[in-house]
Design a protein around this motif. Structure first.
Motif: not given
Length: 201
Positions: A20-25, A31, A80
């Motif tokens: 959930y967090l690292y999909s935004t990064i 990822r 997150e």
């Protein structure tokens, strides 16, 4: 006769997922690489087992200095990674609680430093008769000593208990101690197995 039901929390009652967090990064491939080679489940389990977040973070930064910023995000932006409650399982927990027939406990691999965030967010955590958190005990599943902490603290007899966990490794460890287990896959499957045990209708 089963009079005690022990729940795992993450991926059973609480939707926690680093994606959930690292999909935004990252992109999907980035990822996957990061979460399988840098911030791995095995590394996170050490914090669940009592290592401080600061120490775990620093150790990883020393190994992967090029990833420092994103390593720091793992606990710096940890909230997150929390999704909602897994409503189908919470409904079953509600049914078991309202029946008044069972003692309900949670046995969770979770950092003592992040668990208060979950306690504030998920009201159903207050329904348990006791919660044993690995980070607070500096012990964790699948080690037998961690299960025995719960059994001894709350005077639970293994043969009267049922343990629910999404990790088959943890179920097998419980069964070695004489605790019956359900390997959780989804709420519908759990409901069917609870009915089969005669615990709900």
């Amino acid at each position: 006769m089963i009079n005690t039901i022990i729940f795992d929390l993450g991926a059973v009652l609480i939707d926690w997922n680093p994606n959930y967090l690292y999909s935004t990064i990252f992109t999907e491939d980035e990822r996957h690489h990061f979460l399988t080679t840098v911030c791995t489940p095995a590394w996170n389990e050490e914090q669940d087992g009592g290592r401080s977040l600061a120490e775990g973070t620093q150790l990883l930064i020393e190994q992967f200095p090029e990833h420092e910023e994103n390593i720091r995000h793992f606990y710096g932006r940890w909230a997150e990674m929390l999704g909602g409650e897994i409503s189908g399982t919470v409904a079953l927990l509600t049914q078991l609680k309202e029946s008044g027939n069972y003692k309900l406990y949670a046995l969770t691999n979770w950092s003592a430093e992040t668990f208060p965030i979950a306690e504030e967010r998920y009201a159903f955590l207050s329904w348990f008769d006791g919660i044993v958190v690995s980070g607070a005990e500096k012990d964790r599943k699948p080690f037998p000593s961690f299960y025995k902490t719960l059994l001894n603290r709350y005077a639970v007899k293994p043969e009267e208990a049922l343990f629910i966990d999404d990790n088959l490794r943890n179920i097998k460890a419980a069964e070695e101690l004489g605790i019956r287990g359900i390997h959780f896959q989804n709420p519908d499957q759990l409901k069917a197995e609870l009915i089969a045990y005669g615990l709900i209708s």
